[in-house]
Design a protein around this motif. Sequence first.
Motif, PDB file in Angstrom:
ATOM      1  N   UNK A 114       0.830  -1.202   0.000  1.00  0.00           N
ATOM      2  CA  UNK A 114       0.000   0.000   0.000  1.00  0.00           C
ATOM      3  C   UNK A 114       0.864   1.252   0.000  1.00  0.00           C
ATOM      4  N   UNK A 115       1.940   1.217   0.783  1.00  0.00           N
ATOM      5  CA  UNK A 115       2.875   2.342   0.802  1.00  0.00           C
ATOM      6  C   UNK A 115       3.456   2.574  -0.585  1.00  0.00           C
ATOM      7  N   UNK A 116       3.842   1.493  -1.260  1.00  0.00           N
ATOM      8  CA  UNK A 116       4.410   1.612  -2.610  1.00  0.00           C
ATOM      9  C   UNK A 116       3.381   2.176  -3.589  1.00  0.00           C
ATOM     10  N   UNK A 117       2.134   1.724  -3.487  1.00  0.00           N
ATOM     11  CA  UNK A 117       1.096   2.232  -4.377  1.00  0.00           C
ATOM     12  C   UNK A 117       0.797   3.707  -4.104  1.00  0.00           C
ATOM     13  N   UNK A 118       0.801   4.079  -2.824  1.00  0.00           N
ATOM     14  CA  UNK A 118       0.602   5.488  -2.492  1.00  0.00           C
ATOM     15  C   UNK A 118       1.711   6.358  -3.041  1.00  0.00           C
ATOM     16  N   UNK A 119       2.948   5.866  -2.969  1.00  0.00           N
ATOM     17  CA  UNK A 119       4.077   6.601  -3.533  1.00  0.00           C
ATOM     18  C   UNK A 119       3.974   6.676  -5.051  1.00  0.00           C
ATOM     19  N   UNK A 120       3.539   5.575  -5.676  1.00  0.00           N
ATOM     20  CA  UNK A 120       3.324   5.577  -7.115  1.00  0.00           C
ATOM     21  C   UNK A 120       2.302   6.643  -7.506  1.00  0.00           C
TER      22      UNK A 120
END
Length: 640
Positions: free
Chosen positions: A97-103
């Motif tokens: 989720x953190x990676x998707x938010x950063x994306x």
Amino acid sequence: MPQIPWFRRASIVVPLAVGVVLRALHFAFSALRDPLFLHPVVDSWFHAHQAQEILADGWLLAGTHAFYKGPLYSYFLALLFSFFGAGSAVVMARLVSLALGSLAVAVIATIAHRLAGDRAAWAAGLAAAFYGTAIYFDLTLLLVPIVSAGLLLAAFFGIRSLESDSPERDLALAGAILGVVCLARANGVLVVVAVAGWAAMTARSGSWREMHRLRAAALIAVPALAIIAPVTLRNAVLERDPVLISWNGGINLYMGNDPAFDQGSGNWNPDLTWMRLYHAPAELGLERGSEHQRFFFRQTLLRAAHDPVALLSVLGEKVRYLVSAYEISNNRRIDEARDRSPVIRLLMAHGRSYAFPLSLIGPLLIGGLVVLRGRLRPQAALLLVMALAWLLAPLLFFNTARYRLSAIQLLLPLAAAGWVLFLRSDLAAHRRRLLLPASVVCVAAVVVTLTIPASATLPPSDWLNLSDVHRRMGDDAKALEFRVRAAEAEPENPFARLQLAEFLRGKKRFAEAIEHYERLLDTRGLATDWYHAALRGRARSLAGTARFADSVEAYTRLIDADPDRPTTNGREDFHLLGVPPLETCRAYYERGTVFVNLGRKAEAAADFAAVMRECPEAEAMVRRARLAITRMGKSAADPD
């Protein structure tokens, strides 16, 4: 001149790095201080539980009915559980989720760059990186990051198609990604329709050479439907239930448009009200999800026709909270996250006259859209129709911070581009033109501030969530301890008190349960549904202590209060129209069993007969009442 790759553009990389750092800090603080960091709760527990069912029962979940909610997140968690095990999978889910938010931050900056260059990318990217609400939801084990990243990627490919000599691939990619979004949240179908319409209109305007408008719309709709189709087939063929994706939309539509629903909290009374409404279709023999959904669609229409003025008032309340800077928590309390994480405390600071980030971003967002003034027409139209289609859900159903967030993220690059283009051209030539956007910003600042509620009903506290975690683990002592803490911390909170009472009753500690039910009944200003729930619980507990006469009196009070038609200060609370009084019949049946224990068989028979007379459509309930009468007859015929 060749395009510079995005990873070499500081205007994209720096906001991305800032977004990653802030999310990583919030992750670290949450891992250290959040007692529920490893434990899904509320909606995230629903998906985690379904993920375990997927692993136990097979990937098609045969025999479990049509999907109640969009299944994508459940299958995502099932994959993680299968590879990492339950505890580690929860951590991995938060990291993804953190990676998707950063994306999402990078995509916002990239879209803004395509619209208006580096300055717009800097503005939109940094706004997205520091946007506290997004950071908060990127770590909540909810499907928000998947939805936001999906919508933004679809928007990116749609915009890129306008600059391509062969736009078909980009349009098809946008459609496929929107199909994935639909599997997470079914209201994504509204976005598919909106984007297909945009594609048709754009083709008609000649933005794509020699592309017919129907073909352009099909390039969006067909890939989306192809992604959705396996879920629809699974529901319709395997479960024999014609549900497109999921069937929770019906009850949510009804709930969110009832005057009794607290629009400022995204919550409602989850005990007697929820049970009364959710189980009503099944009591009437409507077992399938599609039937359940149609039942509540019909109830919503009946309610609107019954009191259209109330419906307009509800819609006004929804608009108020949609434009307010206040962020509605819904699942867990944002205030508790502020206490744990300095990142959220700073970026989501909240007071009576301000609520970040929207107190700052909201006026600038609206001002940026105003100063666009017809520029970037196909690109702006795409982002606008996607955001508006997404915002239809909180207007049709109910609003929370997580439902509104994705629309705001779609509008960030558009607003940033609007300001950059305005400052670059109009302002340099005509400084007087600053008056309009400045006025808009000031008015918007006043609106987002004045609509902040003085107080709001909050979702269950972490104490209650911890109690549920330990209850599911089989640790009743800890579960009770946390329920007691919740009630002691908020003695006026009816939900905490009722949860404690119900838990005690379930453990047959009836005397203690009765004490808490009576405290609830003595609470001033208690909503009627809470009052009815306390009456019912007290009646059951009195029967459990063999105080049958007192139990009869409590049931009589409940029946006389008309639990199917609760009214609070003249307001009708979740009335089902054209439906038999199921709660009253249930109370008749339970009182009848108490009469049996008292040996008052004539009165018991009268109550069982009332069930059959008042609720003939509730066949299961009628069968139980008829069986009870039969048993009394056999008992009377038996010799002593």
